[in-house]
Each structure stands twice: as C-alpha cells, then as structure tokens.
Design a protein around this motif. Structure first.
Motif, PDB file in Angstrom:
ATOM      1  N   ALA A 140     150.734  82.718 -47.597  1.00 21.99           N
ATOM      2  CA  ALA A 140     150.715  82.759 -46.128  1.00 21.99           C
ATOM      3  C   ALA A 140     150.463  84.183 -45.632  1.00 21.99           C
ATOM      4  CB  ALA A 140     152.036  82.228 -45.578  1.00 21.99           C
ATOM      5  N   ILE A 141     151.040  85.156 -46.305  1.00 20.25           N
ATOM      6  CA  ILE A 141     150.842  86.570 -45.944  1.00 20.25           C
ATOM      7  C   ILE A 141     149.373  86.941 -46.095  1.00 20.25           C
ATOM      8  CG2 ILE A 141     151.280  88.917 -46.810  1.00 20.25           C
ATOM      9  CD1 ILE A 141     154.214  87.847 -47.348  1.00 20.25           C
ATOM     10  N   GLU A 142     148.769  86.556 -47.205  1.00 16.06           N
ATOM     11  CA  GLU A 142     147.350  86.852 -47.428  1.00 16.06           C
ATOM     12  C   GLU A 142     146.473  86.183 -46.377  1.00 16.06           C
ATOM     13  OE1 GLU A 142     147.231  87.608 -52.222  1.00 16.06           O
ATOM     14  OE2 GLU A 142     147.445  85.533 -51.531  1.00 16.06           O
ATOM     15  N   ALA A 143     146.827  84.973 -45.983  1.00 13.83           N
ATOM     16  CA  ALA A 143     146.057  84.253 -44.954  1.00 13.83           C
ATOM     17  C   ALA A 143     146.140  84.942 -43.594  1.00 13.83           C
ATOM     18  CB  ALA A 143     146.551  82.808 -44.839  1.00 13.83           C
ATOM     19  N   GLN A 144     147.209  85.731 -43.385  1.00  7.53           N
ATOM     20  CA  GLN A 144     147.396  86.425 -42.111  1.00  7.53           C
ATOM     21  C   GLN A 144     146.982  87.903 -42.168  1.00  7.53           C
ATOM     22  OE1 GLN A 144     148.323  85.133 -39.121  1.00  7.53           O
ATOM     23  NE2 GLN A 144     148.092  83.169 -40.158  1.00  7.53           N
ATOM     24  N   GLY A 145     146.293  88.299 -43.245  1.00  4.98           N
ATOM     25  CA  GLY A 145     145.780  89.667 -43.325  1.00  4.98           C
ATOM     26  C   GLY A 145     146.627  90.627 -44.124  1.00  4.98           C
ATOM     27  N   ASP A 179     151.845  94.751 -45.357  1.00  4.44           N
ATOM     28  CA  ASP A 179     151.514  94.096 -44.096  1.00  4.44           C
ATOM     29  C   ASP A 179     150.168  94.629 -43.596  1.00  4.44           C
ATOM     30  OD1 ASP A 179     151.947  96.549 -42.778  1.00  4.44           O
ATOM     31  OD2 ASP A 179     153.781  95.884 -41.802  1.00  4.44           O
TER      32      ASP A 179
END
Length: 113
Positions: A76-81, A102
């Motif tokens: 999910a973190i990777e999907a949000q940049g 982040d």
C-alpha cells in the motif's frame, strides 16, 4: 482508531555519547547490551514509547508503527508513492519489522506483532 507507534530507534555516530546525553537530560535509564552496542531505553513511570539507542554510520531516528500485515502495508505504501527499504523480517518470538521511506524520503518502520 489509527495505528499506534510501538517503538523508536535512535541511531547515533557515537552511541555512548548519545546515551549519556539522553540519560542526563531526560532521566532515562538505558540498559546497554555491549555485544550489540545497543541500549534499551526505559523512559520511566510506564509512560511514553519504548525504544533503543544504537550506533551506526549516520544519525537517524525511526518510529515503528504497529500494523496487522507488514507486507500488505508495504504494498500500500508503494502504491501511494513510498519506497520499501527493508523487507519484512522476523525477530523470533517477538514480531516482524520492516522499513520504508515516505514520499519526502523520511524513513519509517513497521511493527507486526
């Protein structure tokens, strides 16, 4: 309810100096494992977030956030940049850790119990 912070990890270029500094200023009790050169911090009175102070090539402060699934959270973190730094790894009998950056490049940790 959001996910709580479970741990802080302060890395210093000179851990002994940092441990003495924080112990003196804030009254923290720090139990050092000489083999790992890592000090477990007791901030006192059962308040605050537990953590530790260790030594490394550069100084940093990483907060570890409690999650249900470290791998799913990293996706999910990777999907949000965000960017995966350390894949999930188990600390036997304790839990699973991972780290990411982040979008601003700050390193943050994940803690799966």
């Amino acid at each position: 309810m959001g996910k709580p912070i479970a741990w802080f990890d302060l890395t210093s270029k000179n851990a002994a100096t940092s441990r003495a500094f924080y112990s003196e200023i804030f009254g923290w009790k720090i139990d050092v494992d000489p083999q790992m050169n890592y000090g477990m911090v007791d901030t006192g009175a059962g308040e605050g977030i537990p953590g530790g102070i260790g030594e490394g090539d550069s100084a940093s402060l990483v907060m570890y956030i409690v999650v249900d699934d470290a791998e799913a959270t990293l996706k999910a973190i990777e999907a949000q940049g965000g960017e995966r730094v350390t894949p999930p790894y188990e600390i036997p009998g304790i839990g699973t850790m991972a780290t990411f950056k982040d979008p601003d490049g700050l390193q943050v940790g994940l803690w799966q119990r």
